[in-house]
Design a protein around this motif. Structure first.
Motif, PDB file in Angstrom:
ATOM      1  N   GLU A 175      -5.110   1.688  -7.304  1.00  0.00           N
ATOM      2  CA  GLU A 175      -6.281   2.482  -6.932  1.00  0.00           C
ATOM      3  C   GLU A 175      -6.040   3.985  -7.089  1.00  0.00           C
ATOM      4  OE1 GLU A 175      -8.452  -0.019  -3.470  1.00  0.00           O
ATOM      5  OE2 GLU A 175      -6.418   0.642  -2.935  1.00  0.00           O
ATOM      6  N   LEU A 176      -4.840   4.353  -7.518  1.00  0.00           N
ATOM      7  CA  LEU A 176      -4.460   5.757  -7.627  1.00  0.00           C
ATOM      8  C   LEU A 176      -4.305   6.172  -9.087  1.00  0.00           C
ATOM      9  CD1 LEU A 176      -1.614   5.858  -4.939  1.00  0.00           C
ATOM     10  CD2 LEU A 176      -4.066   6.247  -4.579  1.00  0.00           C
ATOM     11  N   TYR A 194      -4.753   8.621   1.873  1.00  0.00           N
ATOM     12  CA  TYR A 194      -4.653   7.496   0.940  1.00  0.00           C
ATOM     13  C   TYR A 194      -3.584   6.478   1.365  1.00  0.00           C
ATOM     14  CZ  TYR A 194      -7.566  10.171  -2.260  1.00  0.00           C
ATOM     15  OH  TYR A 194      -8.611  10.861  -2.839  1.00  0.00           O
ATOM     16  N   GLN A 195      -3.189   6.499   2.627  1.00  0.00           N
ATOM     17  CA  GLN A 195      -2.074   5.660   3.060  1.00  0.00           C
ATOM     18  C   GLN A 195      -2.362   4.160   2.955  1.00  0.00           C
ATOM     19  OE1 GLN A 195       0.178   6.977   6.534  1.00  0.00           O
ATOM     20  NE2 GLN A 195      -1.034   8.860   6.592  1.00  0.00           N
ATOM     21  N   ASP A 196      -3.633   3.787   3.036  1.00  0.00           N
ATOM     22  CA  ASP A 196      -3.986   2.359   2.968  1.00  0.00           C
ATOM     23  C   ASP A 196      -4.374   1.919   1.550  1.00  0.00           C
ATOM     24  OD1 ASP A 196      -3.617   1.826   5.740  1.00  0.00           O
ATOM     25  OD2 ASP A 196      -5.521   2.855   6.156  1.00  0.00           O
ATOM     26  N   HIS A 197      -4.333   2.831   0.598  1.00  0.00           N
ATOM     27  CA  HIS A 197      -4.649   2.476  -0.784  1.00  0.00           C
ATOM     28  C   HIS A 197      -3.455   1.803  -1.459  1.00  0.00           C
ATOM     29  CE1 HIS A 197      -7.996   5.133  -0.007  1.00  0.00           C
ATOM     30  NE2 HIS A 197      -8.485   4.955  -1.217  1.00  0.00           N
ATOM     31  N   ASN A 224       0.834  -1.195   0.000  1.00  0.00           N
ATOM     32  CA  ASN A 224       0.000   0.000   0.000  1.00  0.00           C
ATOM     33  C   ASN A 224       0.871   1.249   0.000  1.00  0.00           C
ATOM     34  OD1 ASN A 224       0.805   0.487   2.673  1.00  0.00           O
ATOM     35  ND2 ASN A 224      -1.047  -0.431   3.555  1.00  0.00           N
ATOM     36  N   VAL A 225       0.240   2.403  -0.053  1.00  0.00           N
ATOM     37  CA  VAL A 225       0.971   3.667  -0.173  1.00  0.00           C
ATOM     38  C   VAL A 225       1.934   3.853   0.996  1.00  0.00           C
ATOM     39  CG1 VAL A 225       0.663   6.171  -0.010  1.00  0.00           C
ATOM     40  CG2 VAL A 225      -0.728   4.850  -1.612  1.00  0.00           C
ATOM     41  N   ARG A 226       1.452   3.635   2.217  1.00  0.00           N
ATOM     42  CA  ARG A 226       2.304   3.802   3.393  1.00  0.00           C
ATOM     43  C   ARG A 226       3.526   2.900   3.320  1.00  0.00           C
ATOM     44  NH1 ARG A 226      -0.860   1.880   6.633  1.00  0.00           N
ATOM     45  NH2 ARG A 226      -1.930   3.737   7.433  1.00  0.00           N
ATOM     46  N   ASP A 227       3.318   1.640   2.967  1.00  0.00           N
ATOM     47  CA  ASP A 227       4.431   0.683   2.949  1.00  0.00           C
ATOM     48  C   ASP A 227       5.400   0.962   1.801  1.00  0.00           C
ATOM     49  OD1 ASP A 227       3.422  -0.522   5.182  1.00  0.00           O
ATOM     50  OD2 ASP A 227       2.428  -2.167   4.113  1.00  0.00           O
ATOM     51  N   ARG A 275       3.113  11.358  -6.901  1.00  0.00           N
ATOM     52  CA  ARG A 275       3.235  12.048  -5.609  1.00  0.00           C
ATOM     53  C   ARG A 275       3.728  11.092  -4.531  1.00  0.00           C
ATOM     54  NH1 ARG A 275      -2.191  14.936  -4.277  1.00  0.00           N
ATOM     55  NH2 ARG A 275      -3.088  13.911  -6.096  1.00  0.00           N
ATOM     56  N   VAL A 276       3.296   9.834  -4.599  1.00  0.00           N
ATOM     57  CA  VAL A 276       3.810   8.823  -3.655  1.00  0.00           C
ATOM     58  C   VAL A 276       5.315   8.651  -3.851  1.00  0.00           C
ATOM     59  CG1 VAL A 276       3.710   6.406  -2.901  1.00  0.00           C
ATOM     60  CG2 VAL A 276       1.597   7.598  -3.551  1.00  0.00           C
ATOM     61  N   ALA A 277       5.748   8.613  -5.121  1.00  0.00           N
ATOM     62  CA  ALA A 277       7.178   8.460  -5.413  1.00  0.00           C
ATOM     63  C   ALA A 277       7.976   9.645  -4.867  1.00  0.00           C
ATOM     64  CB  ALA A 277       7.388   8.327  -6.917  1.00  0.00           C
ATOM     65  N   ILE A 278       7.412  10.846  -4.968  1.00  0.00           N
ATOM     66  CA  ILE A 278       8.081  12.030  -4.425  1.00  0.00           C
ATOM     67  C   ILE A 278       8.147  11.948  -2.900  1.00  0.00           C
ATOM     68  CG2 ILE A 278       7.900  14.541  -4.138  1.00  0.00           C
ATOM     69  CD1 ILE A 278       6.652  14.592  -6.985  1.00  0.00           C
TER      70      ILE A 278
END
Length: 262
Positions: free
Chosen positions: A133-134, A126-129, A92-95, A141-144
């Motif tokens: 799903e994005l 969106y940490q659990d997505h 997920n996004v957080r991990d 933005r997650v990569a940044i």
């Protein structure tokens, strides 16, 4: 000087073993906290130069120094953002953000660090997505956030918005500019877009076609945000095009000659 690139050259060997020059005599100095864009036609060695600064690619000769130390391999002081987000689809996004932090801090600390930077890129909810799903812009933005979570002194960005639509790019320009103003990271940003480079940069390094050389080092002395200075931006764009037009014509001529001979 924070980043120093001295007489940098890069050659590759083709299938016949013949050397092909990619970069030639690159000399560049970058101050700490500067936002510098590298702009030029396809094949001029922009991404190769960034990869050498990242420590992912060796130069043929010359050197890259960061704070006086030679760069030979990747390091914690440099965070890399690629054109594709390169997220792990099973995390997920957080991990995804905490993945490179596992050896650096406890799980609790890593989660707090991830939450901080995900909020900074406006993805706190969106940490659990999961990546699928994005949208493409959200994935980037997650990569940044992942790159920032390592707290690097230098952020290296290789056409991070190149695959996105214009509207999404514009929103991310604003977010990146806000993040840069908050963190004061040194940013080296590769792009094909003249308008993007003007909107974001303190300086624009214009490169010529292969072998890549530096044609111009242009300072952008406009107040931020720059959308309110359209006329001045157009003038800078015309100035940059005066350097690039001949280079783009050269690339087209070479491609047409190759097609004709094959």
């Amino acid at each position: 000087m924070f980043i120093e690139i001295n007489r940098l050259n890069k050659q590759y060997l083709d299938k016949t073993g013949k050397p092909t020059e990619v970069l030639k005599e690159i000399n560049l100095e970058i101050d700490k906290g500067e936002f510098v864009s590298i702009l030029g036609p396809s094949g001029c060695g922009k991404s190769t130069l960034l990869s050498i600064v990242a420590g992912l690619t060796d130069s043929t000769s010359g050197e890259v120094l960061v704070d006086g130390n030679p760069i030979k391999k990747p390091g914690k002081d440099r965070g890399m953002v690629f054109q594709q987000a390169a997220l792990f689809p099973w995390l997920n996004v957080r991990d995804n953000v905490t993945f490179p932090l596992k050896k650096e801090m406890s799980k609790k600390e890593a989660r707090a660090q991830a939450a901080k930077y995900l909020h900074m890129v406006q993805l706190g909810n969106y940490q659990d997505h999961y990546p699928h799903e994005l949208s493409g812009g959200m994935q980037q933005r997650v990569a940044i956030a992942r790159a920032l979570s390592m707290n690097p002194e230098i952020l290296l960005m290789d056409e991070p918005f190149g695959a996105l639509d214009e509207q999404t790019r514009s929103r991310l320009h604003h977010q990146l500019e806000t993040i840069w103003m908050e963190t004061k990271k040194t940013v080296l940003f590769v792009t094909h877009s003249i308008s993007e480079s003007i909107k974001l940069s303190d300086r624009i390094i214009v490169m010529g076609t292969r072998p890549g050389t530096i044609l111009a080092d242009i300072k952008v002395n406009l107040p931020r945000p720059r959308d309110a200075h359209k006329e001045e931006m157009v003038k800078i764009e015309e100035h940059i095009m005066s350097f690039l037009k001949k280079e783009i014509d050269k690339v087209i001529s070479e491609e047409l000659a190759y097609e004709h001979s094959s």
